[in-house]
Design a protein around this motif. Structure first.
Motif, PDB file in Angstrom:
ATOM      1  N   CYS A 139      29.190   4.320 -31.466  1.00  0.00           N
ATOM      2  CA  CYS A 139      28.912   5.156 -30.294  1.00  0.00           C
ATOM      3  C   CYS A 139      28.765   4.287 -29.042  1.00  0.00           C
ATOM      4  CB  CYS A 139      27.632   5.959 -30.501  1.00  0.00           C
ATOM      5  SG  CYS A 139      27.699   7.130 -31.863  1.00  0.00           S
ATOM      6  N   LYS A 140      28.152   3.137 -29.193  1.00  0.00           N
ATOM      7  CA  LYS A 140      27.872   2.261 -28.063  1.00  0.00           C
ATOM      8  C   LYS A 140      29.118   1.541 -27.543  1.00  0.00           C
ATOM      9  CE  LYS A 140      24.286  -1.086 -26.872  1.00  0.00           C
ATOM     10  NZ  LYS A 140      23.206  -1.899 -27.418  1.00  0.00           N
ATOM     11  N   TYR A 141      30.138   1.392 -28.405  1.00  0.00           N
ATOM     12  CA  TYR A 141      31.378   0.689 -28.037  1.00  0.00           C
ATOM     13  C   TYR A 141      32.583   1.541 -28.436  1.00  0.00           C
ATOM     14  CZ  TYR A 141      27.947  -3.067 -28.027  1.00  0.00           C
ATOM     15  OH  TYR A 141      26.838  -3.814 -27.792  1.00  0.00           O
ATOM     16  N   PRO A 142      32.790   2.701 -27.795  1.00  0.00           N
ATOM     17  CA  PRO A 142      33.837   3.628 -28.236  1.00  0.00           C
ATOM     18  C   PRO A 142      35.264   3.096 -28.068  1.00  0.00           C
ATOM     19  CG  PRO A 142      32.890   4.374 -26.171  1.00  0.00           C
ATOM     20  CD  PRO A 142      32.053   3.209 -26.637  1.00  0.00           C
ATOM     21  N   GLU A 143      35.427   2.015 -27.324  1.00  0.00           N
ATOM     22  CA  GLU A 143      36.763   1.452 -27.146  1.00  0.00           C
ATOM     23  C   GLU A 143      37.166   0.553 -28.324  1.00  0.00           C
ATOM     24  OE1 GLU A 143      33.832  -1.476 -25.735  1.00  0.00           O
ATOM     25  OE2 GLU A 143      34.056   0.654 -25.382  1.00  0.00           O
ATOM     26  N   GLU A 144      36.230   0.289 -29.244  1.00  0.00           N
ATOM     27  CA  GLU A 144      36.506  -0.576 -30.388  1.00  0.00           C
ATOM     28  C   GLU A 144      36.583   0.230 -31.683  1.00  0.00           C
ATOM     29  OE1 GLU A 144      34.009  -3.972 -30.852  1.00  0.00           O
ATOM     30  OE2 GLU A 144      34.261  -4.612 -28.781  1.00  0.00           O
ATOM     31  N   VAL A 145      37.398  -0.260 -32.617  1.00  0.00           N
ATOM     32  CA  VAL A 145      37.448   0.290 -33.969  1.00  0.00           C
ATOM     33  C   VAL A 145      37.214  -0.874 -34.918  1.00  0.00           C
ATOM     34  CG1 VAL A 145      38.802   1.534 -35.689  1.00  0.00           C
ATOM     35  CG2 VAL A 145      39.115   2.054 -33.266  1.00  0.00           C
ATOM     36  N   TRP A 146      36.240  -0.716 -35.805  1.00  0.00           N
ATOM     37  CA  TRP A 146      35.864  -1.791 -36.723  1.00  0.00           C
ATOM     38  C   TRP A 146      36.394  -1.503 -38.123  1.00  0.00           C
ATOM     39  CZ3 TRP A 146      29.933  -2.243 -35.374  1.00  0.00           C
ATOM     40  CH2 TRP A 146      29.801  -2.627 -34.030  1.00  0.00           C
ATOM     41  N   TRP A 147      36.918  -2.516 -38.777  1.00  0.00           N
ATOM     42  CA  TRP A 147      37.368  -2.447 -40.167  1.00  0.00           C
ATOM     43  C   TRP A 147      36.122  -2.486 -41.049  1.00  0.00           C
ATOM     44  CZ3 TRP A 147      41.267  -1.356 -43.208  1.00  0.00           C
ATOM     45  CH2 TRP A 147      41.313  -1.857 -44.499  1.00  0.00           C
ATOM     46  N   PHE A 199      27.623  15.327 -35.034  1.00  0.00           N
ATOM     47  CA  PHE A 199      27.609  14.184 -34.128  1.00  0.00           C
ATOM     48  C   PHE A 199      26.697  14.463 -32.960  1.00  0.00           C
ATOM     49  CE2 PHE A 199      31.262  13.191 -36.551  1.00  0.00           C
ATOM     50  CZ  PHE A 199      31.516  11.842 -36.395  1.00  0.00           C
ATOM     51  N   PRO A 200      25.869  13.510 -32.562  1.00  0.00           N
ATOM     52  CA  PRO A 200      25.033  13.725 -31.373  1.00  0.00           C
ATOM     53  C   PRO A 200      25.885  13.691 -30.104  1.00  0.00           C
ATOM     54  CG  PRO A 200      24.755  11.488 -32.161  1.00  0.00           C
ATOM     55  CD  PRO A 200      25.642  12.200 -33.152  1.00  0.00           C
ATOM     56  N   GLU A 201      25.366  14.274 -29.054  1.00  0.00           N
ATOM     57  CA  GLU A 201      26.081  14.258 -27.775  1.00  0.00           C
ATOM     58  C   GLU A 201      26.281  12.815 -27.328  1.00  0.00           C
ATOM     59  OE1 GLU A 201      25.297  15.875 -23.296  1.00  0.00           O
ATOM     60  OE2 GLU A 201      24.573  17.107 -24.968  1.00  0.00           O
ATOM     61  N   GLY A 202      27.449  12.529 -26.827  1.00  0.00           N
ATOM     62  CA  GLY A 202      27.739  11.182 -26.356  1.00  0.00           C
ATOM     63  C   GLY A 202      28.338  10.262 -27.401  1.00  0.00           C
ATOM     64  N   MET A 260      30.551 -14.182 -23.950  1.00  0.00           N
ATOM     65  CA  MET A 260      29.272 -13.499 -23.738  1.00  0.00           C
ATOM     66  C   MET A 260      29.432 -12.001 -23.970  1.00  0.00           C
ATOM     67  SD  MET A 260      27.779 -15.527 -20.416  1.00  0.00           S
ATOM     68  CE  MET A 260      26.625 -14.239 -20.025  1.00  0.00           C
ATOM     69  N   ASN A 261      30.571 -11.450 -23.570  1.00  0.00           N
ATOM     70  CA  ASN A 261      30.848 -10.040 -23.767  1.00  0.00           C
ATOM     71  C   ASN A 261      31.062  -9.708 -25.242  1.00  0.00           C
ATOM     72  OD1 ASN A 261      31.386  -7.384 -22.969  1.00  0.00           O
ATOM     73  ND2 ASN A 261      33.570  -7.773 -23.004  1.00  0.00           N
ATOM     74  N   ASP A 262      31.392 -10.709 -26.040  1.00  0.00           N
ATOM     75  CA  ASP A 262      31.701 -10.526 -27.453  1.00  0.00           C
ATOM     76  C   ASP A 262      30.453 -10.523 -28.333  1.00  0.00           C
ATOM     77  OD1 ASP A 262      33.624 -10.239 -29.553  1.00  0.00           O
ATOM     78  OD2 ASP A 262      33.254 -12.325 -30.085  1.00  0.00           O
ATOM     79  N   GLY A 274      22.984  -5.887 -37.625  1.00  0.00           N
ATOM     80  CA  GLY A 274      22.345  -4.942 -36.725  1.00  0.00           C
ATOM     81  C   GLY A 274      22.579  -3.524 -37.191  1.00  0.00           C
ATOM     82  N   THR A 275      21.855  -2.597 -36.609  1.00  0.00           N
ATOM     83  CA  THR A 275      21.998  -1.188 -36.947  1.00  0.00           C
ATOM     84  C   THR A 275      22.817  -0.515 -35.853  1.00  0.00           C
ATOM     85  OG1 THR A 275      19.883  -1.208 -38.089  1.00  0.00           O
ATOM     86  CG2 THR A 275      20.760   0.940 -37.467  1.00  0.00           C
ATOM     87  N   TYR A 276      23.892   0.145 -36.266  1.00  0.00           N
ATOM     88  CA  TYR A 276      24.798   0.811 -35.338  1.00  0.00           C
ATOM     89  C   TYR A 276      25.039   2.238 -35.795  1.00  0.00           C
ATOM     90  CZ  TYR A 276      25.698  -3.851 -33.553  1.00  0.00           C
ATOM     91  OH  TYR A 276      25.547  -5.087 -33.004  1.00  0.00           O
ATOM     92  N   GLU A 277      25.281   3.120 -34.827  1.00  0.00           N
ATOM     93  CA  GLU A 277      25.627   4.499 -35.134  1.00  0.00           C
ATOM     94  C   GLU A 277      27.020   4.768 -34.616  1.00  0.00           C
ATOM     95  OE1 GLU A 277      23.458   7.475 -32.837  1.00  0.00           O
ATOM     96  OE2 GLU A 277      22.698   5.862 -31.570  1.00  0.00           O
ATOM     97  N   GLY A 278      27.748   5.624 -35.351  1.00  0.00           N
ATOM     98  CA  GLY A 278      29.085   5.925 -34.901  1.00  0.00           C
ATOM     99  C   GLY A 278      29.849   6.765 -35.896  1.00  0.00           C
ATOM    100  N   ALA A 279      31.156   6.868 -35.666  1.00  0.00           N
ATOM    101  CA  ALA A 279      32.044   7.664 -36.517  1.00  0.00           C
ATOM    102  C   ALA A 279      32.577   6.784 -37.639  1.00  0.00           C
ATOM    103  CB  ALA A 279      33.188   8.227 -35.699  1.00  0.00           C
ATOM    104  N   LEU A 280      32.332   7.201 -38.875  1.00  0.00           N
ATOM    105  CA  LEU A 280      32.792   6.490 -40.062  1.00  0.00           C
ATOM    106  C   LEU A 280      33.869   7.329 -40.728  1.00  0.00           C
ATOM    107  CD1 LEU A 280      32.382   4.155 -42.135  1.00  0.00           C
ATOM    108  CD2 LEU A 280      30.665   5.598 -43.234  1.00  0.00           C
TER     109      LEU A 280
END
Length: 127
Positions: free
Chosen positions: A52-60, A120-123, A26-28, A34-40
């Motif tokens: 940004c929403k899941y900063p503990e993950e790094v996606w390939w 980058f936006p705050e947060g 369920m956590n997965d 989907g649309t996601y924002e973050g560091a590319l």
């Protein structure tokens, strides 16, 4: 009587494992596509996206149409290894070992780039 205790213990352990697996799954769940924002970021042996929403993950990062996001990233940043803030539409895989030497938590296939910026936006972390 001893057999009953062993049976009850075994059944409770199996039930506990099933509950843990259900909660973990369920956590997965992420919206995909989907649309996601973050560091590319693009590097020598890796393409990473840290949402940004899941900063503990790094996606390939993989792409649908011949490195469009990479080209936009390169034209936006002065240093090609510098992360850029991106809003992208992606198909996200389940959690696992992905990318170069299995170092990435998920695979993110970029379908569409909505925006890329050096601000980058705050947060939202650059890493």
């Amino acid at each position: 009587m001893e057999n009953l205790r062993v049976t009850i213990f075994s059944a409770s352990m199996i039930l506990m494992v099933i509950i843990i697996l259900i909660l973990w799954k369920m956590n997965d769940l992420l919206e995909s596509p989907g649309t996601y924002e973050g560091a590319l970021a693009y590097g020598f042996e890796g393409r990473g996206f840290v949402p940004c929403k899941y900063p503990e993950e790094v996606w390939w990062v993989t792409e649908v149409d011949n490195d469009t996001a990479m080209n936009i990233h390169y034209s936006t940043t002065s240093d090609h290894s510098m992360p850029a803030y991106a809003v992208v539409e992606v198909e996200v895989s389940a959690r696992g070992s992905h990318g170069h030497m299995g170092m990435y938590d998920r695979k993110a296939k970029i379908i569409k780039v909505q925006s890329i910026s050096t601000t980058f936006p705050e947060g939202c972390s650059k890493t």
